[in-house]
Design a protein around this motif. Structure first.
Motif, PDB file in Angstrom:
ATOM      1  N   ASN A 182       0.844  -1.191   0.000  1.00 20.45           N
ATOM      2  CA  ASN A 182       0.000   0.000   0.000  1.00 20.45           C
ATOM      3  C   ASN A 182       0.882   1.246   0.000  1.00 20.45           C
ATOM      4  O   ASN A 182       1.859   1.327   0.746  1.00 20.45           O
ATOM      5  CB  ASN A 182      -0.902   0.019   1.242  1.00 20.45           C
ATOM      6  N   ALA A 183       0.561   2.206  -0.875  1.00 17.08           N
ATOM      7  CA  ALA A 183       1.283   3.479  -0.926  1.00 17.08           C
ATOM      8  C   ALA A 183       0.303   4.595  -0.602  1.00 17.08           C
ATOM      9  O   ALA A 183      -0.725   4.747  -1.273  1.00 17.08           O
ATOM     10  CB  ALA A 183       1.896   3.698  -2.314  1.00 17.08           C
ATOM     11  N   GLN A 184       0.595   5.375   0.420  1.00 19.30           N
ATOM     12  CA  GLN A 184      -0.302   6.440   0.864  1.00 19.30           C
ATOM     13  C   GLN A 184       0.060   7.747   0.182  1.00 19.30           C
ATOM     14  O   GLN A 184       1.185   8.226   0.302  1.00 19.30           O
ATOM     15  CB  GLN A 184      -0.225   6.602   2.383  1.00 19.30           C
ATOM     16  N   LEU A 185      -0.909   8.353  -0.552  1.00 14.91           N
ATOM     17  CA  LEU A 185      -0.677   9.623  -1.232  1.00 14.91           C
ATOM     18  C   LEU A 185      -1.108  10.807  -0.391  1.00 14.91           C
ATOM     19  O   LEU A 185      -0.532  11.884  -0.494  1.00 14.91           O
ATOM     20  CB  LEU A 185      -1.449   9.668  -2.562  1.00 14.91           C
ATOM     21  N   LEU A 205       1.296   3.403 -15.130  1.00 16.51           N
ATOM     22  CA  LEU A 205       2.421   2.504 -14.905  1.00 16.51           C
ATOM     23  C   LEU A 205       3.325   2.513 -16.122  1.00 16.51           C
ATOM     24  O   LEU A 205       2.888   2.251 -17.243  1.00 16.51           O
ATOM     25  CB  LEU A 205       1.915   1.084 -14.627  1.00 16.51           C
ATOM     26  N   VAL A 206       4.601   2.840 -15.916  1.00 14.97           N
ATOM     27  CA  VAL A 206       5.608   2.832 -16.973  1.00 14.97           C
ATOM     28  C   VAL A 206       6.820   2.058 -16.464  1.00 14.97           C
ATOM     29  O   VAL A 206       7.558   2.540 -15.599  1.00 14.97           O
ATOM     30  CB  VAL A 206       6.033   4.267 -17.369  1.00 14.97           C
ATOM     31  N   GLY A 207       6.995   0.855 -16.991  1.00 15.69           N
ATOM     32  CA  GLY A 207       8.078   0.017 -16.490  1.00 15.69           C
ATOM     33  C   GLY A 207       7.877  -0.273 -15.018  1.00 15.69           C
ATOM     34  O   GLY A 207       6.838  -0.802 -14.603  1.00 15.69           O
ATOM     35  N   ASN A 208       8.842   0.107 -14.203  1.00 15.20           N
ATOM     36  CA  ASN A 208       8.742  -0.097 -12.752  1.00 15.20           C
ATOM     37  C   ASN A 208       8.256   1.138 -12.012  1.00 15.20           C
ATOM     38  O   ASN A 208       8.237   1.160 -10.778  1.00 15.20           O
ATOM     39  CB  ASN A 208      10.111  -0.514 -12.185  1.00 15.20           C
ATOM     40  N   ASP A 209       7.899   2.185 -12.759  1.00 14.66           N
ATOM     41  CA  ASP A 209       7.492   3.439 -12.136  1.00 14.66           C
ATOM     42  C   ASP A 209       5.978   3.619 -12.189  1.00 14.66           C
ATOM     43  O   ASP A 209       5.364   3.498 -13.254  1.00 14.66           O
ATOM     44  CB  ASP A 209       8.169   4.619 -12.831  1.00 14.66           C
ATOM     45  N   LEU A 210       5.393   3.916 -11.049  1.00 13.82           N
ATOM     46  CA  LEU A 210       3.956   4.132 -10.936  1.00 13.82           C
ATOM     47  C   LEU A 210       3.703   5.580 -10.553  1.00 13.82           C
ATOM     48  O   LEU A 210       4.329   6.111  -9.626  1.00 13.82           O
ATOM     49  CB  LEU A 210       3.354   3.209  -9.873  1.00 13.82           C
ATOM     50  N   TYR A 211       2.755   6.240 -11.263  1.00 18.87           N
ATOM     51  CA  TYR A 211       2.384   7.620 -10.990  1.00 18.87           C
ATOM     52  C   TYR A 211       0.918   7.636 -10.584  1.00 18.87           C
ATOM     53  O   TYR A 211       0.060   7.087 -11.279  1.00 18.87           O
ATOM     54  CB  TYR A 211       2.611   8.496 -12.217  1.00 18.87           C
ATOM     55  N   LEU A 213       8.454   0.598  -8.144  1.00 19.01           N
ATOM     56  CA  LEU A 213       7.875  -0.648  -7.665  1.00 19.01           C
ATOM     57  C   LEU A 213       8.929  -1.715  -7.362  1.00 19.01           C
ATOM     58  O   LEU A 213       8.624  -2.700  -6.694  1.00 19.01           O
ATOM     59  CB  LEU A 213       6.874  -1.185  -8.697  1.00 19.01           C
ATOM     60  N   GLN A 214      10.161  -1.525  -7.831  1.00 14.12           N
ATOM     61  CA  GLN A 214      11.208  -2.496  -7.521  1.00 14.12           C
ATOM     62  C   GLN A 214      11.595  -2.454  -6.051  1.00 14.12           C
ATOM     63  O   GLN A 214      11.803  -3.489  -5.412  1.00 14.12           O
ATOM     64  CB  GLN A 214      12.441  -2.238  -8.394  1.00 14.12           C
ATOM     65  N   ASN A 215      11.671  -1.218  -5.517  1.00 18.02           N
ATOM     66  CA  ASN A 215      12.088  -1.103  -4.119  1.00 18.02           C
ATOM     67  C   ASN A 215      11.021  -0.522  -3.200  1.00 18.02           C
ATOM     68  O   ASN A 215      11.222  -0.406  -1.990  1.00 18.02           O
ATOM     69  CB  ASN A 215      13.360  -0.256  -4.015  1.00 18.02           C
ATOM     70  N   GLY A 216       9.874  -0.112  -3.805  1.00 18.72           N
ATOM     71  CA  GLY A 216       8.784   0.429  -3.000  1.00 18.72           C
ATOM     72  C   GLY A 216       9.021   1.833  -2.506  1.00 18.72           C
ATOM     73  O   GLY A 216       8.244   2.351  -1.688  1.00 18.72           O
ATOM     74  N   GLN A 217      10.067   2.486  -3.000  1.00 16.22           N
ATOM     75  CA  GLN A 217      10.414   3.817  -2.529  1.00 16.22           C
ATOM     76  C   GLN A 217       9.741   4.898  -3.376  1.00 16.22           C
ATOM     77  O   GLN A 217       9.517   4.722  -4.574  1.00 16.22           O
ATOM     78  CB  GLN A 217      11.930   4.024  -2.577  1.00 16.22           C
ATOM     79  N   THR A 218       9.444   6.032  -2.721  1.00 13.24           N
ATOM     80  CA  THR A 218       8.888   7.184  -3.431  1.00 13.24           C
ATOM     81  C   THR A 218      10.014   7.915  -4.154  1.00 13.24           C
ATOM     82  O   THR A 218      10.982   8.353  -3.516  1.00 13.24           O
ATOM     83  CB  THR A 218       8.195   8.145  -2.446  1.00 13.24           C
ATOM     84  N   SER A 219       9.894   8.044  -5.485  1.00 17.83           N
ATOM     85  CA  SER A 219      10.920   8.729  -6.277  1.00 17.83           C
ATOM     86  C   SER A 219      10.790  10.238  -6.124  1.00 17.83           C
ATOM     87  O   SER A 219      11.784  10.950  -5.985  1.00 17.83           O
ATOM     88  CB  SER A 219      10.811   8.341  -7.751  1.00 17.83           C
ATOM     89  N   TRP A 220       9.549  10.740  -6.164  1.00 21.67           N
ATOM     90  CA  TRP A 220       9.282  12.143  -5.907  1.00 21.67           C
ATOM     91  C   TRP A 220       7.811  12.323  -5.570  1.00 21.67           C
ATOM     92  O   TRP A 220       6.991  11.447  -5.847  1.00 21.67           O
ATOM     93  CB  TRP A 220       9.695  13.041  -7.079  1.00 21.67           C
TER      94      TRP A 220
END
Length: 392
Positions: free
Chosen positions: A228-231, A252-258, A271-278
């Motif tokens: 779960n990712a909280q926005l 969804l683009v590759g491993n990146d979810l927006y 999505l590979q590491n579950g970390q927020t990119s920005w």
């Protein structure tokens, strides 16, 4: 009581979006922008799709697949046209065997769709139905009773359909037979926007924007929640301030979810590491559009925004259409396209954000994003006109 509660939620949604012309808008819409067209949009064809959606909130959007344009009207009509605007077939839910069970308040209340896949066209209804029609003939292939209103299009995965109902049931079905494979109930806040994000299915996972301001990930096999990712967090002085629905379909683009929420933020998650990119402070409920390295969105004020999807930095913002009921964006080559509630269709330079052209399509208004093909731009109006323009 249930009907009164539904009406309350619908009224709240209309108040927020100022979608009903008979209601006093919360904000005064900006004046129609005046500028000189750099080219004259050329209409290719125009056809009728029943009575459209009227003044109702609706996510009923045309779709194109295998050289056919599929469109539907709230009352129950579903049509297929070729790319020259010639009708190939027409079906009507009210003409189906045992049609009375599909009709409420004199209408089929089609609202969720359309999706064309597996040789079929899928559409849901506020009467808690999901229909599958043969894409070539318009013949009904199957019907399935759903556990709630279907106001968003189904999503397709590996031999799977995923449907979210307005009361929080996530259901997967066999796309050929309509047999339910599994169904789970998802907790929802007591007050939400009247809208649902179309799920995304990828790599055995169903990705769903939720009304509590999060994006959740479920196993395609059994519905078990994986992540779960909280926005956004629900906070504020009033119930309207605390609305944080994720009603825009995640991209969804590759491993990146927006994903973006209402009264919340826009977030990029690896999505590979579950970390927020920005993460950026934007609020929206319309679907976003991704093209090249750019992410386009229409925020809750009607501003069109172009972002670098790698960094989240803003390239430009077009705010001239404030509170004009602006649709979700679509990209056609060098242009970003949006419509508004007065029925104007706009071409906007994706390089600068400046207006390039506009045309008054239909005074009933536009409510969903244009559909772009190789040669056409197709819009559906609230009155049921399906209109195609040649791409510039």
């Amino acid at each position: 009581m249930r009907r009164a509660y539904q009406l309350l939620l619908a009224s709240v949604m209309l108040l927020i979006l100022a979608a009903c012309s008979s209601d006093k808008p919360v904000h005064t819409p900006a004046a129609t922008p005046e500028f000189t067209n750099q080219f004259s949009p050329v209409k290719a064809w125009s056809v009728s799709v029943g009575d459209g959606v009227g003044s109702y909130y609706s996510q009923l959007c045309p779709t194109v697949a295998n050289g056919l344009v599929f469109a539907a009207a709230r009352q129950g009509q579903l049509s297929a046209f070729n790319l020259k605007g010639q009708r190939v077939w027409q079906a009507d839910v009210s003409d189906l065997p045992n049609a009375k069970q599909y009709i409420a308040e004199g209408s089929a209340r089609l609202s969720g769709g359309l999706l064309a896949a597996y040789g079929m066209v899928y559409v849901g209804s506020e009467n808690a139905d999901l229909f599958a029609f043969d894409a070539k003939t318009g013949k009904l292939k199957w019907h399935q009773d759903m556990p709630g209103e279907v106001i968003a299009a189904p999503a397709t995965g590996d031999d799977l359909l995923a449907v979210i109902t307005n009361n929080g049931h996530l259901v997967t079905l066999d796309p050929q037979t309509g047999k339910i494979q599994w169904s789970i109930t998802i907790d929802q806040p007591s007050l939400t926007l009247r809208g649902k994000a179309v799920p995304v299915i990828s790599n055995g996972v169903v990705i769903l924007g939720r009304s509590n301001g999060s994006v959740s990930f479920y196993s395609e096999n059994n519905g078990q929640q994986l992540f779960n990712a909280q926005l956004a967090q629900s906070e504020g002085m009033t119930q309207l301030d605390r609305l944080v629905d994720v009603d825009s379909q995640p991209v969804l683009v590759g491993n990146d979810l927006y994903a973006i929420s209402y009264n919340g933020s826009l977030m990029a998650v690896n999505l590979q590491n579950g970390q927020t990119s920005w993460k950026r402070s934007y609020s929206a409920y319309r679907d976003m559009a991704l093209s090249g390295g750019e992410l386009f969105l229409t925020d809750d004020s009607g501003h069109l925004i172009d972002l670098d999807h790698f960094t989240g930095s803003e390239n430009w913002q077009q705010s001239t259409l404030s509170y004009r009921g602006v649709t979700a964006p679509a990209v056609a080559g060098n242009y970003v396209l949006v419509g508004d509630q007065e029925g104007y269709l706009y071409w906007i330079s994706r390089d600068s954000g400046h207006f390039v052209a506009k045309i008054k399509v239909d005074s009933s208004g536009l409510y969903v994003a244009p559909v772009v093909t190789d040669n056409l731009i197709i819009v559906q109006t609230r009155s049921g006109r399906l209109i195609a323009f040649k791409r510039a």
